[in-house]
Design a protein around this motif. Sequence first.
Motif, mmCIF file in Angstrom:
data_model
loop_
_atom_site.group_PDB
_atom_site.id
_atom_site.type_symbol
_atom_site.label_atom_id
_atom_site.label_comp_id
_atom_site.label_asym_id
_atom_site.label_seq_id
_atom_site.Cartn_x
_atom_site.Cartn_y
_atom_site.Cartn_z
ATOM 1 N N LEU A 109 -8.717 -0.235 26.082
ATOM 2 C CA LEU A 109 -7.138 0.175 25.790
ATOM 3 C C LEU A 109 -6.234 -1.053 25.913
ATOM 4 O O LEU A 109 -5.727 -0.374 25.245
ATOM 5 C CB LEU A 109 -6.863 1.833 26.251
ATOM 6 N N GLY A 110 -6.576 -1.369 26.914
ATOM 7 C CA GLY A 110 -5.517 -2.955 27.787
ATOM 8 C C GLY A 110 -4.386 -2.106 27.999
ATOM 9 O O GLY A 110 -4.252 -1.984 29.638
ATOM 10 N N GLU A 111 -3.618 -1.308 27.522
ATOM 11 C CA GLU A 111 -2.770 -1.130 28.389
ATOM 12 C C GLU A 111 -2.449 0.242 28.612
ATOM 13 O O GLU A 111 -2.865 1.159 26.776
ATOM 14 C CB GLU A 111 -1.422 -1.432 27.843
ATOM 15 N N GLY A 112 -1.970 1.345 28.709
ATOM 16 C CA GLY A 112 -1.724 2.466 29.077
ATOM 17 C C GLY A 112 -2.500 3.120 29.850
ATOM 18 O O GLY A 112 -3.209 2.958 29.915
ATOM 19 N N ARG A 113 -2.460 4.505 29.008
ATOM 20 C CA ARG A 113 -3.732 5.904 29.557
ATOM 21 C C ARG A 113 -4.158 7.454 28.508
ATOM 22 O O ARG A 113 -3.003 6.736 27.140
ATOM 23 C CB ARG A 113 -3.339 5.839 31.144
ATOM 24 N N VAL A 114 -5.050 7.335 29.265
ATOM 25 C CA VAL A 114 -5.561 8.686 28.067
ATOM 26 C C VAL A 114 -5.172 9.792 29.101
ATOM 27 O O VAL A 114 -5.801 9.906 29.851
ATOM 28 C CB VAL A 114 -6.700 8.324 27.868
ATOM 29 N N VAL A 115 -4.889 11.444 28.558
ATOM 30 C CA VAL A 115 -4.356 12.317 29.412
ATOM 31 C C VAL A 115 -5.232 13.137 29.227
ATOM 32 O O VAL A 115 -5.457 13.780 27.781
ATOM 33 C CB VAL A 115 -3.382 12.557 29.506
ATOM 34 N N VAL A 116 -6.500 13.429 29.563
ATOM 35 C CA VAL A 116 -7.377 14.022 28.914
ATOM 36 C C VAL A 116 -6.840 15.853 29.483
ATOM 37 O O VAL A 116 -7.068 15.778 30.789
ATOM 38 C CB VAL A 116 -9.147 14.134 29.454
ATOM 39 N N GLU A 117 -6.741 16.881 28.808
ATOM 40 C CA GLU A 117 -5.774 17.885 28.983
ATOM 41 C C GLU A 117 -6.722 18.773 28.649
ATOM 42 O O GLU A 117 -8.029 19.288 27.982
ATOM 43 C CB GLU A 117 -4.483 18.435 28.063
ATOM 44 N N HIS A 118 -7.450 20.043 30.093
ATOM 45 C CA HIS A 118 -8.055 21.175 30.525
ATOM 46 C C HIS A 118 -9.755 20.032 29.654
ATOM 47 O O HIS A 118 -10.029 21.653 28.963
ATOM 48 C CB HIS A 118 -7.598 22.734 29.292
ATOM 49 N N PRO A 119 -10.852 19.774 30.391
ATOM 50 C CA PRO A 119 -11.493 18.967 29.921
ATOM 51 C C PRO A 119 -12.981 20.635 30.267
ATOM 52 O O PRO A 119 -12.295 20.891 30.820
ATOM 53 C CB PRO A 119 -12.139 18.305 30.281
ATOM 54 N N PRO A 120 -14.273 19.985 29.776
ATOM 55 C CA PRO A 120 -14.674 21.368 30.344
ATOM 56 C C PRO A 120 -15.014 20.643 31.219
ATOM 57 O O PRO A 120 -14.938 19.387 31.646
ATOM 58 C CB PRO A 120 -16.398 21.287 29.545
ATOM 59 N N PRO A 121 -15.618 21.476 32.954
ATOM 60 C CA PRO A 121 -16.009 21.020 34.035
ATOM 61 C C PRO A 121 -17.199 19.903 34.497
ATOM 62 O O PRO A 121 -17.145 19.332 35.607
ATOM 63 C CB PRO A 121 -16.687 22.565 34.373
ATOM 64 N N GLN A 122 -17.537 19.470 33.294
ATOM 65 C CA GLN A 122 -18.632 18.362 33.451
ATOM 66 C C GLN A 122 -18.348 17.169 33.615
ATOM 67 O O GLN A 122 -18.325 16.031 34.233
ATOM 68 C CB GLN A 122 -19.854 19.278 32.976
#
Length: 117
Positions: free
Chosen positions: A85-98
């Motif tokens: 992505l270069g800049e920024g981030r990805v917010v992962v919400e409520h993922p499976p535990p693995q």
Amino acid sequence: MDVPHVEGRPVPAVSGRAVLEVSPLSGRSGIRARGEISAVTRPSWEEALSRLARQHTGVSYLELADVAFVDVAGVTALAVTAMGLGEGRVVVEHPPPQLPRVLEMFWPHLSQIEVTP
């Protein structure tokens, strides 16, 4: 068999028993996934991540509350996408535990992904 993506509508991938549906989030940049992310559904997952990266503008959200399973290759696709992505981030919400366990095991210092319970 993968079903072609129609913007704004869920994208189901069905082969045998594995199903993955991906749709855009309303009100913020990102996608919602439902089902499982495995070898059978990976092409749809990777296409969804590619679309997410093309539309990325600083913070993108990935809602995974309805994902029952993600394999290591699915987490790898997410990590590779985030690193590109270069800049920024990805917010992962409520993922499976693995998912957070695999991220911690293979990419413990990957700052482009933020996991929220």
